[in-house]
Write a protein that holds these residues in place. Structure first.
Motif, PDB file in Angstrom:
ATOM      1  N   LEU A   1      44.061  58.542  60.041  1.00 57.98           N
ATOM      2  CA  LEU A   1      45.706  58.277  59.940  1.00 57.98           C
ATOM      3  C   LEU A   1      45.976  56.682  59.739  1.00 57.98           C
ATOM      4  CD1 LEU A   1      46.775  60.573  62.940  1.00 57.98           C
ATOM      5  CD2 LEU A   1      47.110  60.981  60.661  1.00 57.98           C
ATOM      6  N   GLN A   2      45.248  56.036  60.516  1.00 52.77           N
ATOM      7  CA  GLN A   2      45.458  54.386  60.474  1.00 52.77           C
ATOM      8  C   GLN A   2      45.396  53.976  58.996  1.00 52.77           C
ATOM      9  OE1 GLN A   2      42.625  51.880  62.750  1.00 52.77           O
ATOM     10  NE2 GLN A   2      44.702  50.656  63.288  1.00 52.77           N
ATOM     11  N   ARG A   3      44.431  54.341  58.487  1.00 53.70           N
ATOM     12  CA  ARG A   3      43.878  53.817  57.171  1.00 53.70           C
ATOM     13  C   ARG A   3      45.126  54.498  56.131  1.00 53.70           C
ATOM     14  NH1 ARG A   3      40.119  55.979  54.775  1.00 53.70           N
ATOM     15  NH2 ARG A   3      39.208  57.150  56.439  1.00 53.70           N
ATOM     16  N   GLY A   4      45.369  55.823  56.125  1.00 54.87           N
ATOM     17  CA  GLY A   4      46.422  56.480  55.422  1.00 54.87           C
ATOM     18  C   GLY A   4      47.745  55.941  55.392  1.00 54.87           C
ATOM     19  N   LEU A   5      48.267  55.907  56.799  1.00 59.04           N
ATOM     20  CA  LEU A   5      49.536  55.276  56.877  1.00 59.04           C
ATOM     21  C   LEU A   5      49.582  53.657  56.668  1.00 59.04           C
ATOM     22  CD1 LEU A   5      50.353  57.171  60.294  1.00 59.04           C
ATOM     23  CD2 LEU A   5      51.280  57.829  57.983  1.00 59.04           C
ATOM     24  N   GLY A   6      48.676  53.249  56.846  1.00 57.39           N
ATOM     25  CA  GLY A   6      48.413  51.546  56.476  1.00 57.39           C
ATOM     26  C   GLY A   6      48.718  51.604  55.037  1.00 57.39           C
ATOM     27  N   ALA A   7      48.110  52.335  53.986  1.00 56.06           N
ATOM     28  CA  ALA A   7      48.195  52.351  52.717  1.00 56.06           C
ATOM     29  C   ALA A   7      49.725  52.580  52.131  1.00 56.06           C
ATOM     30  CB  ALA A   7      47.237  53.267  52.161  1.00 56.06           C
ATOM     31  N   GLU A   8      50.317  53.490  52.851  1.00 54.81           N
ATOM     32  CA  GLU A   8      51.729  53.600  52.707  1.00 54.81           C
ATOM     33  C   GLU A   8      52.879  52.612  53.117  1.00 54.81           C
ATOM     34  OE1 GLU A   8      53.113  56.157  50.915  1.00 54.81           O
ATOM     35  OE2 GLU A   8      51.034  56.854  50.445  1.00 54.81           O
ATOM     36  N   GLY A   9      52.224  51.457  53.961  1.00 52.06           N
ATOM     37  CA  GLY A   9      53.024  50.283  54.258  1.00 52.06           C
ATOM     38  C   GLY A   9      53.235  50.314  55.780  1.00 52.06           C
ATOM     39  N   TYR A  10      53.014  51.302  56.481  1.00 52.12           N
ATOM     40  CA  TYR A  10      53.525  51.573  57.877  1.00 52.12           C
ATOM     41  C   TYR A  10      52.446  50.517  58.616  1.00 52.12           C
ATOM     42  CZ  TYR A  10      56.179  55.745  56.650  1.00 52.12           C
ATOM     43  OH  TYR A  10      57.024  56.546  56.306  1.00 52.12           O
ATOM     44  N   ARG A  11      53.102  50.034  59.737  1.00 51.50           N
ATOM     45  CA  ARG A  11      52.113  49.166  60.837  1.00 51.50           C
ATOM     46  C   ARG A  11      51.736  50.132  61.850  1.00 51.50           C
ATOM     47  NH1 ARG A  11      56.569  45.737  59.876  1.00 51.50           N
ATOM     48  NH2 ARG A  11      56.018  43.888  58.669  1.00 51.50           N
TER      49      ARG A  11
ATOM     50  N   VAL B   1      55.323  48.072  51.786  1.00 55.73           N
ATOM     51  CA  VAL B   1      54.611  48.665  50.556  1.00 55.73           C
ATOM     52  C   VAL B   1      55.021  49.887  50.031  1.00 55.73           C
ATOM     53  CG1 VAL B   1      52.673  48.490  49.089  1.00 55.73           C
ATOM     54  CG2 VAL B   1      52.817  46.907  50.783  1.00 55.73           C
ATOM     55  N   TYR B   2      55.702  50.319  48.798  1.00 55.87           N
ATOM     56  CA  TYR B   2      56.034  51.458  48.550  1.00 55.87           C
ATOM     57  C   TYR B   2      55.241  51.896  47.345  1.00 55.87           C
ATOM     58  CZ  TYR B   2      60.338  51.825  51.303  1.00 55.87           C
ATOM     59  OH  TYR B   2      61.263  51.597  52.262  1.00 55.87           O
ATOM     60  N   SER B   3      54.466  53.148  47.414  1.00 55.04           N
ATOM     61  CA  SER B   3      53.606  53.457  46.244  1.00 55.04           C
ATOM     62  C   SER B   3      54.571  54.157  45.311  1.00 55.04           C
ATOM     63  CB  SER B   3      52.810  54.831  46.931  1.00 55.04           C
ATOM     64  OG  SER B   3      53.635  55.763  47.395  1.00 55.04           O
ATOM     65  N   ARG B   4      54.053  54.350  44.090  1.00 50.04           N
ATOM     66  CA  ARG B   4      54.920  54.724  43.120  1.00 50.04           C
ATOM     67  C   ARG B   4      55.458  56.097  43.577  1.00 50.04           C
ATOM     68  NH1 ARG B   4      51.345  51.753  40.183  1.00 50.04           N
ATOM     69  NH2 ARG B   4      52.186  50.498  38.554  1.00 50.04           N
TER      70      ARG B   4
ATOM     71  N   ASN C   1      61.791  58.884  46.470  1.00 50.56           N
ATOM     72  CA  ASN C   1      63.237  58.583  46.864  1.00 50.56           C
ATOM     73  C   ASN C   1      64.464  58.342  45.776  1.00 50.56           C
ATOM     74  OD1 ASN C   1      63.024  58.010  50.098  1.00 50.56           O
ATOM     75  ND2 ASN C   1      61.190  57.874  49.232  1.00 50.56           N
ATOM     76  N   VAL C   2      63.852  57.825  44.648  1.00 53.50           N
ATOM     77  CA  VAL C   2      65.041  57.171  43.665  1.00 53.50           C
ATOM     78  C   VAL C   2      65.179  58.163  42.655  1.00 53.50           C
ATOM     79  CG1 VAL C   2      65.463  55.534  41.901  1.00 53.50           C
ATOM     80  CG2 VAL C   2      64.239  54.847  44.063  1.00 53.50           C
ATOM     81  N   TRP C   3      64.259  58.860  42.368  1.00 49.43           N
ATOM     82  CA  TRP C   3      64.250  59.999  41.237  1.00 49.43           C
ATOM     83  C   TRP C   3      64.342  61.322  41.661  1.00 49.43           C
ATOM     84  CZ3 TRP C   3      62.334  55.007  40.022  1.00 49.43           C
ATOM     85  CH2 TRP C   3      62.798  54.613  38.929  1.00 49.43           C
ATOM     86  N   GLY C   4      63.895  61.618  43.009  1.00 50.45           N
ATOM     87  CA  GLY C   4      63.913  63.000  43.604  1.00 50.45           C
ATOM     88  C   GLY C   4      62.680  63.979  43.082  1.00 50.45           C
ATOM     89  N   THR C   5      61.751  63.274  42.734  1.00 49.50           N
ATOM     90  CA  THR C   5      60.554  63.969  42.048  1.00 49.50           C
ATOM     91  C   THR C   5      59.218  63.477  42.742  1.00 49.50           C
ATOM     92  OG1 THR C   5      59.145  64.622  40.158  1.00 49.50           O
ATOM     93  CG2 THR C   5      60.610  62.690  39.967  1.00 49.50           C
ATOM     94  N   ASN C   6      58.154  64.007  42.570  1.00 44.58           N
ATOM     95  CA  ASN C   6      56.953  63.399  42.907  1.00 44.58           C
ATOM     96  C   ASN C   6      56.017  63.031  41.768  1.00 44.58           C
ATOM     97  OD1 ASN C   6      57.155  63.236  45.811  1.00 44.58           O
ATOM     98  ND2 ASN C   6      56.704  65.432  45.950  1.00 44.58           N
ATOM     99  N   GLU C   7      56.538  63.445  40.474  1.00 48.90           N
ATOM    100  CA  GLU C   7      55.902  63.462  39.333  1.00 48.90           C
ATOM    101  C   GLU C   7      56.812  62.404  38.316  1.00 48.90           C
ATOM    102  OE1 GLU C   7      55.187  67.328  37.476  1.00 48.90           O
ATOM    103  OE2 GLU C   7      54.017  67.914  39.151  1.00 48.90           O
TER     104      GLU C   7
ATOM    105  N   GLY D   1      51.212  49.712  45.434  1.00 46.01           N
ATOM    106  CA  GLY D   1      52.789  49.701  45.004  1.00 46.01           C
ATOM    107  C   GLY D   1      53.507  48.426  45.084  1.00 46.01           C
ATOM    108  N   TYR D   2      54.567  48.324  45.576  1.00 43.64           N
ATOM    109  CA  TYR D   2      55.365  47.343  45.380  1.00 43.64           C
ATOM    110  C   TYR D   2      56.069  47.140  46.749  1.00 43.64           C
ATOM    111  CZ  TYR D   2      54.670  48.311  40.413  1.00 43.64           C
ATOM    112  OH  TYR D   2      54.052  48.614  39.376  1.00 43.64           O
ATOM    113  N   ARG D   3      56.861  45.763  46.887  1.00 43.26           N
ATOM    114  CA  ARG D   3      57.483  45.488  48.190  1.00 43.26           C
ATOM    115  C   ARG D   3      58.516  44.498  47.919  1.00 43.26           C
ATOM    116  NH1 ARG D   3      52.494  42.604  51.547  1.00 43.26           N
ATOM    117  NH2 ARG D   3      52.178  40.985  50.219  1.00 43.26           N
ATOM    118  N   LEU D   4      59.564  44.496  48.757  1.00 47.20           N
ATOM    119  CA  LEU D   4      60.268  42.921  48.630  1.00 47.20           C
ATOM    120  C   LEU D   4      60.075  42.183  49.713  1.00 47.20           C
ATOM    121  CD1 LEU D   4      62.577  42.573  46.433  1.00 47.20           C
ATOM    122  CD2 LEU D   4      64.276  43.231  48.133  1.00 47.20           C
ATOM    123  N   ASP D   5      59.412  41.120  49.295  1.00 48.68           N
ATOM    124  CA  ASP D   5      58.943  40.141  50.517  1.00 48.68           C
ATOM    125  C   ASP D   5      59.302  38.603  50.133  1.00 48.68           C
ATOM    126  OD1 ASP D   5      57.957  38.908  52.670  1.00 48.68           O
ATOM    127  OD2 ASP D   5      56.268  40.450  52.494  1.00 48.68           O
ATOM    128  N   PRO D   6      60.103  37.971  50.823  1.00 50.79           N
ATOM    129  CA  PRO D   6      60.241  36.447  50.514  1.00 50.79           C
ATOM    130  C   PRO D   6      58.909  35.736  50.879  1.00 50.79           C
ATOM    131  CG  PRO D   6      61.255  36.924  52.669  1.00 50.79           C
ATOM    132  CD  PRO D   6      60.714  38.416  52.191  1.00 50.79           C
TER     133      PRO D   6
END
Length: 227
Positions: free
Chosen positions: A16-26, A170-173, A179-185, A219-224
């Motif tokens: 859980l720690q590795r998987g959720l960390g990869a999705e950008g959660y602390r 960090v947001y994965s593709r 979230n943006v296109w409403g699809t996982n593909e 993935g991508y993130r917005l960070d100053p």
């Protein structure tokens, strides 16, 4: 987004720690009920992932104690017990959702996102989002960078708003597509990359600090802060 995982199974906790960390959660970990209760009381949490069978203090007792003390953090219970009475007991004592082991990681992510989204909807929605000198006005759906207007399409605005709601995450593709296109593909194989290039050209080109960052393999993130 801070998640506390209270799980005494080292293999499951590490997964859980590795998987959720990869999705950008602390992610914070606790191995016993009392340790989890102490961390839940002292931490600013977005969500609590709580195993039912814990040493020292059960998940049900931990959840009941937090609710009695006025803590409203969303609680997702994880357990190998699947009978209806266990689920009913957990929900009546204050849990928000229930997931039986073994579970698919994608289902866990979907349930986490649903609980976090529900929590956001219950709070007043910020009308303005800001990261460094980048500002998004949600009422006018307009964007400025260093005080100058930035013209974006509807999809570019939705993409940017997603990133700005959790700066640094960090947001994965897959999460972006959902979230943006409403699809996982990805219908066009590289649509996320195309929109990243477009956004960079509009919000970062000509500015000394690039906000839209690529995190290789994630993935991508917005960070100053510097990448």
């Amino acid at each position: 987004m801070n998640i506390l995982v209270v799980e005494d199974d080292a293999r499951v906790a590490d997964f859980l720690q590795r998987g959720l960390g990869a999705e950008g959660y602390r992610v914070q970990l606790a191995r016993t009920g009392p340790e989890g209760l102490a961390l839940a009381r002292s931490s600013d949490l977005s969500l609590l992932l709580l195993d039912l069978m814990l040493p020292g203090l059960s998940g049900l007792e931990l959840c009941q104690t937090l609710r009695a003390e006025g803590h409203h953090v969303p609680v997702l219970m994880l357990t190998a017990l699947s009978n209806t009475q266990d689920k009913v007991s957990g929900l009546r004592l204050g849990a928000d959702d229930y997931l039986t082991k073994p579970f698919a990681f994608e289902e866990l992510l979907a349930r986490i996102e649903a609980l976090l989204r529900r929590g956001r909807e219950m709070r007043p929605r910020a009308t303005t989002l800001q990261v460094a000198d980048l500002v998004l006005d949600r009422e006018r759906m307009s964007v400025t960078r260093a005080g100058k207007p930035v013209a974006l399409t509807a999809k570019e605005l939705a993409f940017l708003e997603l990133l700005m709601t959790a700066p640094g995450r960090v947001y994965s593709r897959e999460r972006i597509l959902s979230n943006v296109w409403g699809t996982n593909e990805d219908p066009l194989t590289n649509i996320v990359d195309v929109y990243v290039r477009r956004l960079r050209g509009k919000i970062d080109d000509g500015h000394p600090v690039a906000l839209l960052q690529t995190v290789r393999g994630l993935g991508y993130r917005l960070d100053p802060s510097p990448a």
